[in-house]
Design a protein around this motif. Structure first.
Motif, PDB file in Angstrom:
ATOM      1  N   PHE A  75       0.846  -1.189   0.000  1.00 51.17           N
ATOM      2  CA  PHE A  75       0.000   0.000   0.000  1.00 51.17           C
ATOM      3  C   PHE A  75       0.882   1.240   0.000  1.00 51.17           C
ATOM      4  CE2 PHE A  75       0.741  -1.181   4.405  1.00 51.17           C
ATOM      5  CZ  PHE A  75       1.002   0.023   5.040  1.00 51.17           C
ATOM      6  N   SER A 114       8.736  -1.847  15.113  1.00 53.05           N
ATOM      7  CA  SER A 114       9.427  -2.759  14.214  1.00 53.05           C
ATOM      8  C   SER A 114      10.911  -2.388  14.088  1.00 53.05           C
ATOM      9  CB  SER A 114       8.772  -2.692  12.830  1.00 53.05           C
ATOM     10  OG  SER A 114       9.651  -3.190  11.848  1.00 53.05           O
ATOM     11  N   LEU A 172      11.807  -1.466  10.539  1.00 51.77           N
ATOM     12  CA  LEU A 172      11.432  -0.111  10.111  1.00 51.77           C
ATOM     13  C   LEU A 172      12.258   0.950  10.837  1.00 51.77           C
ATOM     14  CD1 LEU A 172       7.575  -0.450   9.585  1.00 51.77           C
ATOM     15  CD2 LEU A 172       9.322  -0.070   7.861  1.00 51.77           C
TER      16      LEU A 172
HETATM   17  N1  SAH Z   1       3.037   6.791   9.201  1.00 48.84           N
HETATM   18  C1  SAH Z   1       3.647   6.030   8.145  1.00 48.84           C
HETATM   19  C2  SAH Z   1       3.426   4.517   8.266  1.00 48.84           C
HETATM   20  C3  SAH Z   1       2.036   4.004   8.490  1.00 48.84           C
HETATM   21  S1  SAH Z   1       1.976   2.236   8.651  1.00 48.84           S
HETATM   22  C4  SAH Z   1       3.194   6.558   6.805  1.00 48.84           C
HETATM   23  O1  SAH Z   1       2.235   7.326   6.783  1.00 48.84           O
HETATM   24  O2  SAH Z   1       3.791   6.208   5.784  1.00 48.84           O
HETATM   25  C5  SAH Z   1       1.909   1.981  10.396  1.00 48.84           C
HETATM   26  C6  SAH Z   1       3.173   2.257  11.145  1.00 48.84           C
HETATM   27  O3  SAH Z   1       2.898   2.052  12.534  1.00 48.84           O
HETATM   28  C7  SAH Z   1       4.356   1.383  10.827  1.00 48.84           C
HETATM   29  O4  SAH Z   1       5.536   2.130  10.977  1.00 48.84           O
HETATM   30  C8  SAH Z   1       4.247   0.284  11.880  1.00 48.84           C
HETATM   31  O5  SAH Z   1       5.430  -0.433  12.095  1.00 48.84           O
HETATM   32  C9  SAH Z   1       3.829   1.113  13.076  1.00 48.84           C
HETATM   33  N2  SAH Z   1       3.101   0.370  14.118  1.00 48.84           N
HETATM   34  C10 SAH Z   1       2.002  -0.396  13.937  1.00 48.84           C
HETATM   35  N3  SAH Z   1       1.576  -0.895  15.123  1.00 48.84           N
HETATM   36  C11 SAH Z   1       2.405  -0.399  16.070  1.00 48.84           C
HETATM   37  C12 SAH Z   1       2.465  -0.532  17.484  1.00 48.84           C
HETATM   38  N4  SAH Z   1       1.592  -1.294  18.153  1.00 48.84           N
HETATM   39  N5  SAH Z   1       3.433   0.150  18.149  1.00 48.84           N
HETATM   40  C13 SAH Z   1       4.329   0.918  17.475  1.00 48.84           C
HETATM   41  N6  SAH Z   1       4.326   1.071  16.132  1.00 48.84           N
HETATM   42  C14 SAH Z   1       3.373   0.424  15.436  1.00 48.84           C
END
Ligand code: SAH
Length: 373
Positions: free
Chosen positions: A55, A124, A127
């Motif tokens: 996505f 992550s 990431l």
């Molecule tokens: N903000 C970014 C990515 C969105 S995807 C953009 O707009 O491009 C969701 C992001 O949240 C990813 O970096 C994922 O690793 C992080 N994430 C999801 N669940 C999480 C959690 N429980 N704690 C911390 N980070 C989380």
């Protein structure tokens, strides 16, 4: 309910073994494993964004998005009386693109930039590494969750974070709320004895969970849900919001959350929105376990309720189109286009359209702003 075929993956085996041993799996646990299993979870193994990923998000579409968020940061910092020092916090920063764009723009206010520390909340490690590369040289500290953020006035942003938090689904069956759970379906064993999975109506909600739903949807009292109505709720989003509002209450600041979803009353919100996406297409929930992104529409109403209960002020929820237009995105785009080559002009125009057109992200995505003096 018939089961759905599963393409065997290490994570699908772990999930099937867990169910075999411990019984039906609550949907939120299934989702948490799919996205966050330390070894095989979706966010742990890959950068999921972009043309080659599954996505694409607003900051990856156009620099215009980050530029408008940078304006928000600068305006609120001024309104707050220019607190020193100030923390810029991003929750779920993906590839770090948004923060890179924000940092570039706030360079026009050296007095602000010199006061800022950046804190990224990212679960992550994979990431985090990518963010480290994107943001080389910037004053960044990483956190796995918000509990370790230093106590300082903070501006907090989150784009497409809430939609990745696990949800539960409750179903109204024979006049009572029951949880929906993931089970093995013996009717469809695959080769290697690999069972298929399905979602089923499980036990009645415990009184604690029922109270939780009741609190979210106080206005259920005035209606009787239709038989088989499905109601989605996210205890993890609620506890995140509770913790964040407690943090803002202690330290002052603001929170800007952008996500796809709605702010309608909970009781108008029956229905299922949980979906799996693989390579830019929706797929079955169980089709590519660990290799597909799982998200659900964000319910903003309960988040607003939590913020208000914590003494925070919420601005009316805007659509992404309204918010970006108010911040002047069209003027900025025109200015960039005036100095751009043909190819760049096309990219800017199509990016702008994707961000604000009502048929694209413009109306589906909403902007929640929470303030605490
Ligand atoms: N903000 C970014 C990515 C969105 S995807 C953009 O707009 O491009 C969701 C992001 O949240 C990813 O970096 C994922 O690793 C992080 N994430 C999801 N669940 C999480 C959690 N429980 N704690 C911390 N980070 C989380």
């Amino acid at each position: 309910m018939r089961g759905a075929a599963v393409n065997p993956t290490p994570l699908s085996r772990i999930i099937q073994d867990t169910i075999r041993k411990s019984g039906p799996l609550p949907l939120s646990e299934f989702m948490a494993l799919c996205l966050g299993h330390p070894e095989y979870g979706y966010y742990m193994t890959r950068p999921p964004f972009g043309a080659e990923g599954d996505f694409i998000t607003a900051p990856e579409i156009s620099q215009l998005f980050g530029e408008m968020l940078a304006l928000w940061v600068m305006i609120i910092w001024e309104y707050m009386g220019k607190p020193e020092p100030l923390q810029l916090v991003e929750i779920g920063p993906g590839r770090g693109t948004l923060m890179k764009d924000i940092w570039r723009v706030i360079g026009v206010m050296p007095a602000l930039r010199k006061e800022i520390d950046i804190h990224l909340v990212e679960f992550s490690p994979r990431l985090q590494d990518i963010q480290r590369q994107t943001l080389t040289g910037l004053p960044v500290t990483w956190h796995k969750d918000i509990s370790t953020l230093p106590d300082k006035p903070s501006l907090v942003i989150a784009n497409e974070f809430f939609d990745a938090l696990p949800i539960e689904q409750a179903v109204y069956y024979q006049g009572k709320w029951h949880e929906r759970v993931v089970v093995l379906s013996p009717d469809l064993p695959t080769k290697e004895g690999h069972s298929s999975l399905s979602i089923m109506t499980g036990d009645r909600l415990t009184s604690t969970k029922e109270a939780e739903i009741g609190q979210i949807v106080r206005d259920f009292d005035s209606i009787s849900p239709p038989e088989n109505a499905i109601f989605e709720y996210s205890p993890q989003s609620a506890s995140f919001m509770t913790e964040l509002c407690g943090f803002l209450q202690k330290n002052s600041g603001a929170f800007l959350a952008i996500d796809y979803g709605d702010s309608i009353k909970s009781r108008e919100r029956f229905g299922e929105t949980l979906q799996a996406v693989h390579r830019h297409k929706t797929c079955g929930l169980f089709e590519y376990i660990g290799n597909s992104d799982l998200t659900a529409h964000v319910a903003f109403a309960p988040l607003i309720q939590i913020a208000t209960e914590h003494g925070c002020e919420c601005a009316p929820v805007l659509t992404q189109r309204e918010f970006l237009t108010q911040m002047g995105i069209r003027f900025r785009a025109e200015k960039l286009i005036a100095n751009a080559y043909m190819e760049q002009t096309k990219t800017l125009q199509s990016g702008l359209r994707r961000l604000i057109d009502p048929t694209q992200m413009g109306d589906l995505f909403k902007v929640l702003q929470v303030y605490k003096k």
